[in-house]
Structure formats: C-alpha cells, structure tokens
Design a protein around this motif. Structure first.
Motif, PDB file in Angstrom:
ATOM      1  N   HIS A 112      86.764 -37.802 -14.992  1.00 39.91           N
ATOM      2  CA  HIS A 112      85.554 -38.941 -14.644  1.00 39.91           C
ATOM      3  C   HIS A 112      84.736 -38.868 -14.006  1.00 39.91           C
ATOM      4  N   HIS A 144      81.073 -40.316 -14.375  1.00 42.86           N
ATOM      5  CA  HIS A 144      81.787 -41.576 -13.982  1.00 42.86           C
ATOM      6  C   HIS A 144      81.639 -42.219 -15.564  1.00 42.86           C
ATOM      7  N   CYS A 185      87.578 -47.075  -9.890  1.00 40.94           N
ATOM      8  CA  CYS A 185      87.220 -46.462  -9.523  1.00 40.94           C
ATOM      9  C   CYS A 185      85.876 -47.143  -8.602  1.00 40.94           C
ATOM     10  N   CYS A 192      82.735 -46.951  -9.988  1.00 39.25           N
ATOM     11  CA  CYS A 192      82.009 -47.711 -11.286  1.00 39.25           C
ATOM     12  C   CYS A 192      82.613 -49.127 -11.114  1.00 39.25           C
TER      13      CYS A 192
HETATM   14 ZN   LIG Z   1      84.174 -43.491 -11.989  1.00 41.06          ZN
END
Ligand SMILES: [Zn+2]
Length: 206
Positions: free
Chosen positions: A75, A83, A113, A116
C-alpha cells in the motif's frame, strides 16, 4: 475463528510439521495441522500457501511485524504500491501473501492511512436540506465536481464548477484529480469575491 495470535501459532506449527514431519506436542489441533498441510509447501525455509490447485505461491505471514511489512509494501511503498484504494491493495496483498484476516486488515490499513485520509476523494452527498432563499450574489453557491474527463495537455481531467445560486454565474476550475487538497486550492479563486469561504459562504454539494 482464529484470533491473530492463534493463527500465527497454527501456521508456525504447520511449518514445523512440514520441515520435520512431526506435529509439535503443544499443538491444539494436530489433525487440523495435518489436513491443512496439503495446501502448503516449504521453499527456501519459508512457508508458502499453494492451495489445492498448486498454481500459485503466497508467502504465509507468521507475525504482526511481517503483516505490517506486507501491508506497507502493498500500500505505502512508492513504486510498488502508491497508496492504492482498498481493492487495489487487497489484490496486491492476496497475490503475494496469505493470512486469515487479509480483507479486514487491508480495509483498516487503508482507512487509517494518513496520506489516504488527506487525499480522500470528496464524497458527493445529496442535498438533504432545502436551499435557503438567496438575497444577494455569492451568498449561497453550489459546487459540482465533473469528471474524470479526457486528460488535457496539462494533465487536467476534472472540473470544479462553482455556481452562484443568485446570479447563476458559473466559475469553472480545471483540476488534475478530485482530491480534497486540490478542491480547496481551486476554491481559493473565490477569494476575490471578498467572502470568506469558511465563515460566510455556504456550500451546496450536488
Ligand atoms: Zn495510503
């Protein structure tokens, strides 16, 4: 259902069984270890899930630390992951790794995250309240995000439109994506109106 810890212990025992041919004395379920071992192999001292078809190999994650490193690789790492969203990250993890709670863990990982969250796409919510009566220009304005459209030479593929609901005047700003950060940046073009977006202007997302 396994807890994470039970799951790690189970697969560590399974690995030992495949390496030595013996089930550890402390195994809670020796028959389950034997039965499950058909779907796993050892390669370069690593436990791999091959499934009944034996057409793919997925590295079995045996600790929290390994899980975090798999999630980071699939990720966070620029180049290998960048991401991606939940589905993209899930596909990457599932292609290379094996543990019981992948789906749930990926969801939590992506949701928490920080990067994100910052770049989370703006959710276009339906208007749930009636629009107030407009008495002067730029008292109430509507925001629309249009796109993705064919990409321009300057890499723009979305348009943010701001419509004054009194005069129906429309301002359109090209954008490269629908991220919150970029919408905020585009909104600054309204500064010339002398209004503070946060304190006086009212957004109506359609
Ligand atoms: Zn992320």
């Amino acid at each position: 259902m396994f807890s994470d810890m039970d799951s790690f212990v189970f697969y560590i025992q399974l690995k030992e069984f495949l390496l030595k041919g013996e089930i550890p004395d402390n195994s809670a379920n020796p028959r389950k270890v034997t039965w499950a071992s058909m779907n796993f192999i050892i390669k370069d001292d690593r436990l791999l899930y091959v499934g009944p078809s034996r057409q793919y190999m997925r590295l079995v994650v045996l600790s929290e630390e390994e899980k975090r490193s798999a999630l980071t690789e699939c990720h966070n790492n620029p180049g290998t992951a960048n991401h991606n969203g939940v589905r993209g990250t899930q596909n990457r993890v599932i292609a290379g790794y094996y543990w019981h709670t992948i789906i749930q863990d990926v969801k939590e990982w992506v949701r928490s995250c920080p990067r994100c969250q910052l770049n989370d796409r703006i959710k276009i919510m339906p208007v749930l309240h009636s629009i107030k009566v407009k008495k002067k220009p730029w008292e109430v304005f509507g925001l629309d995000l249009i796109g993705p459209l064919p990409e321009t030479a300057r890499n723009n593929k979305c348009v943010l439109t701001m419509t004054d609901l009194y005069t129906k005047w429309v301002i359109a700003e090209p954008m490269q994506s629908k991220t919150a950060a970029e919408v905020l940046q585009s909104c600054t073009c309204l500064a010339w109106l002398g209004k503070s977006l946060q304190t006086k202007g009212e957004f109506v997302c359609r």
